[in-house]
Design a protein around this motif. Structure first.
Motif, PDB file in Angstrom:
ATOM      1  N   SER A 167       0.825  -1.206   0.000  1.00  0.00           N
ATOM      2  CA  SER A 167       0.000   0.000   0.000  1.00  0.00           C
ATOM      3  C   SER A 167       0.859   1.255   0.000  1.00  0.00           C
ATOM      4  O   SER A 167       0.586   2.218  -0.716  1.00  0.00           O
ATOM      5  N   MET A 168       1.934   1.253   0.791  1.00  0.00           N
ATOM      6  CA  MET A 168       2.812   2.416   0.887  1.00  0.00           C
ATOM      7  C   MET A 168       3.515   2.704  -0.449  1.00  0.00           C
ATOM      8  O   MET A 168       3.583   3.850  -0.901  1.00  0.00           O
ATOM      9  N   VAL A 169       4.035   1.648  -1.073  1.00  0.00           N
ATOM     10  CA  VAL A 169       4.766   1.812  -2.339  1.00  0.00           C
ATOM     11  C   VAL A 169       3.841   2.306  -3.442  1.00  0.00           C
ATOM     12  O   VAL A 169       4.171   3.237  -4.187  1.00  0.00           O
ATOM     13  N   THR A 170       2.650   1.715  -3.546  1.00  0.00           N
ATOM     14  CA  THR A 170       1.722   2.102  -4.621  1.00  0.00           C
ATOM     15  C   THR A 170       1.078   3.467  -4.351  1.00  0.00           C
ATOM     16  O   THR A 170       0.745   4.190  -5.289  1.00  0.00           O
ATOM     17  N   THR A 171       0.890   3.810  -3.067  1.00  0.00           N
ATOM     18  CA  THR A 171       0.384   5.146  -2.747  1.00  0.00           C
ATOM     19  C   THR A 171       1.368   6.201  -3.202  1.00  0.00           C
ATOM     20  O   THR A 171       0.985   7.252  -3.734  1.00  0.00           O
ATOM     21  N   ARG A 172       2.644   5.919  -3.008  1.00  0.00           N
ATOM     22  CA  ARG A 172       3.701   6.823  -3.474  1.00  0.00           C
ATOM     23  C   ARG A 172       3.639   6.988  -4.995  1.00  0.00           C
ATOM     24  O   ARG A 172       3.783   8.095  -5.531  1.00  0.00           O
ATOM     25  N   MET A 173       3.386   5.884  -5.712  1.00  0.00           N
ATOM     26  CA  MET A 173       3.282   5.927  -7.170  1.00  0.00           C
ATOM     27  C   MET A 173       2.077   6.757  -7.606  1.00  0.00           C
ATOM     28  O   MET A 173       2.136   7.505  -8.582  1.00  0.00           O
ATOM     29  N   LEU A 174       0.969   6.647  -6.859  1.00  0.00           N
ATOM     30  CA  LEU A 174      -0.252   7.378  -7.213  1.00  0.00           C
ATOM     31  C   LEU A 174      -0.176   8.855  -6.843  1.00  0.00           C
ATOM     32  O   LEU A 174      -0.883   9.676  -7.439  1.00  0.00           O
ATOM     33  N   SER A 175       0.659   9.204  -5.865  1.00  0.00           N
ATOM     34  CA  SER A 175       0.680  10.571  -5.340  1.00  0.00           C
ATOM     35  C   SER A 175       1.048  11.608  -6.397  1.00  0.00           C
ATOM     36  O   SER A 175       0.699  12.777  -6.265  1.00  0.00           O
ATOM     37  N   HIS A 176       1.750  11.180  -7.441  1.00  0.00           N
ATOM     38  CA  HIS A 176       2.138  12.102  -8.513  1.00  0.00           C
ATOM     39  C   HIS A 176       1.051  12.250  -9.582  1.00  0.00           C
ATOM     40  O   HIS A 176       1.182  13.064 -10.498  1.00  0.00           O
ATOM     41  N   GLN A 177      -0.030  11.439  -9.470  1.00  0.00           N
ATOM     42  CA  GLN A 177      -1.022  11.419 -10.543  1.00  0.00           C
ATOM     43  C   GLN A 177      -2.451  11.718 -10.094  1.00  0.00           C
ATOM     44  O   GLN A 177      -3.255  12.208 -10.883  1.00  0.00           O
ATOM     45  N   VAL A 178      -2.781  11.414  -8.825  1.00  0.00           N
ATOM     46  CA  VAL A 178      -4.152  11.606  -8.346  1.00  0.00           C
ATOM     47  C   VAL A 178      -4.121  12.235  -6.956  1.00  0.00           C
ATOM     48  O   VAL A 178      -3.084  12.262  -6.290  1.00  0.00           O
ATOM     49  N   SER A 179      -5.274  12.730  -6.507  1.00  0.00           N
ATOM     50  CA  SER A 179      -5.368  13.339  -5.182  1.00  0.00           C
ATOM     51  C   SER A 179      -5.426  12.252  -4.108  1.00  0.00           C
ATOM     52  O   SER A 179      -5.767  11.094  -4.385  1.00  0.00           O
ATOM     53  N   GLY A 180      -5.117  12.650  -2.883  1.00  0.00           N
ATOM     54  CA  GLY A 180      -5.183  11.714  -1.767  1.00  0.00           C
ATOM     55  C   GLY A 180      -6.586  11.206  -1.533  1.00  0.00           C
ATOM     56  O   GLY A 180      -6.795  10.028  -1.208  1.00  0.00           O
ATOM     57  N   GLN A 181      -7.582  12.101  -1.715  1.00  0.00           N
ATOM     58  CA  GLN A 181      -8.975  11.691  -1.519  1.00  0.00           C
ATOM     59  C   GLN A 181      -9.395  10.635  -2.526  1.00  0.00           C
ATOM     60  O   GLN A 181     -10.111   9.689  -2.196  1.00  0.00           O
TER      61      GLN A 181
END
Length: 290
Positions: A167-181
């Motif tokens: 979850s941590m690794v993929t959240t990092r990948m998503l953080s550059h493309q989508v919002s946290g919400q």
């Protein structure tokens, strides 16, 4: 001077947010451990997911955007990782002390390099092996396996760390493309569907006895507040500060476990906690220097 004062202020806010997050999540662990004496784990995961969807939906209404297949793939991997992390954590809570289950879940940073190796084929740098070895020595001191006996529920607790690491690794990948919400609501939608599937397969009922409502609501509210504060903490302070400070949650869980269930870790387990903390501290400092 003004810039340094502002940075110090943000750092202070980050530390406070992390400590409050750790305390709130320890309350969630207490409530989850108690309510699972009455309702199955998949039912609890389902209702906590539904609650967070209801809270998050108004925040994203009218802000949805089309995403590529690659983004949805990462969303799915992140959601499965988060779902399995919570599922294994809750299952472990039913069989081992709160402080042990919490500590094993907090071993996620130790698992991150291996997740990166599997997902991105990036080898683990030589410098990272020292803190990893120290950390896993700490894990062995907590689990205390023997030739005759290994508690399988401690292994389940460690699997929750693996799920959280994904979850941590993929959240990092998503953080550059989508919002946290967006990341959170997609996770909770997929978590609700997966837990519903488990409920149907097991033949469980989604109807909650009225006596469990206060505890289930406590789990739901503390989970949402905890995730919100964790996100805020990372916006105020770097991971090199947030990650080690979050280990205060192990202390909170230990105090709750002693006060409610009379669980007291032995000397080897306490030494293991110290080893794991220093392992994460060393790793965080390495990341900060880079």
């Amino acid at each position: 001077m003004a810039g340094l004062a502002n940075e110090a202020d943000l750092l202070k806010k980050g530390i406070i947010a992390t400590v409050v997050y750790a305390f709130i999540m320890s309350i969630m662990g207490v409530a989850a451990k108690q309510v699972q004496q009455t309702i199955p784990v998949p039912v609890l995961v389902f209702w906590q997911s539904v609650f967070c969807i209801i809270v998050l939906y108004p925040q994203l209404y009218g802000h949805w955007q089309r995403r590529s297949k690659e983004v949805w793939k990462i969303h799915f991997l992140r959601s499965v990782g988060g779902f399995s992390g919570f599922l294994f954590y809750y299952l472990a809570l039913n069989h081992i002390p709160l402080v042990e289950a919490t500590l094993l879940r907090y071993c996620a940073p130790l698992c991150v390099p291996f997740v990166v190796l599997v997902m991105h084929k990036i080898t683990i740098p030589k410098a990272r092996w020292l803190p990893l070895i120290i950390g896993f020595i700490g894990v062995s001191l907590v689990i205390q396996p023997s030739i005759d006996h290994i508690d399988p529920w401690q292994i389940v607790g460690l699997l929750s760390a693996v799920g959280l690491a994904f979850s941590m690794v993929t959240t990092r990948m998503l953080s550059h493309q989508v919002s946290g919400q967006e990341t959170m609501i997609v996770y909770f939608i997929i978590s609700a569907l997966l837990s519903l599937l488990l409920v149907l397969v097991r033949g469980d009922s989604l109807i909650l006895p009225m006596s469990t409502w206060p505890l289930v609501l406590t789990v739901c509210v503390t989970l949402y507040l905890g995730m919100y504060l964790y996100t805020k903490a990372y916006s105020f302070a770097p991971a090199s500060i947030v990650s080690p400070v979050s280990y205060v949650g192990v202390i909170f869980s230990g105090l709750w476990g002693w006060a409610i269930w009379g669980h007291v870790p032995n000397a080897l387990a306490v030494l293991g906690i110290v080893f794991i903390f220093f392992s994460v501290l060393i790793s965080a400092r390495m990341v900060r220097r880079r």
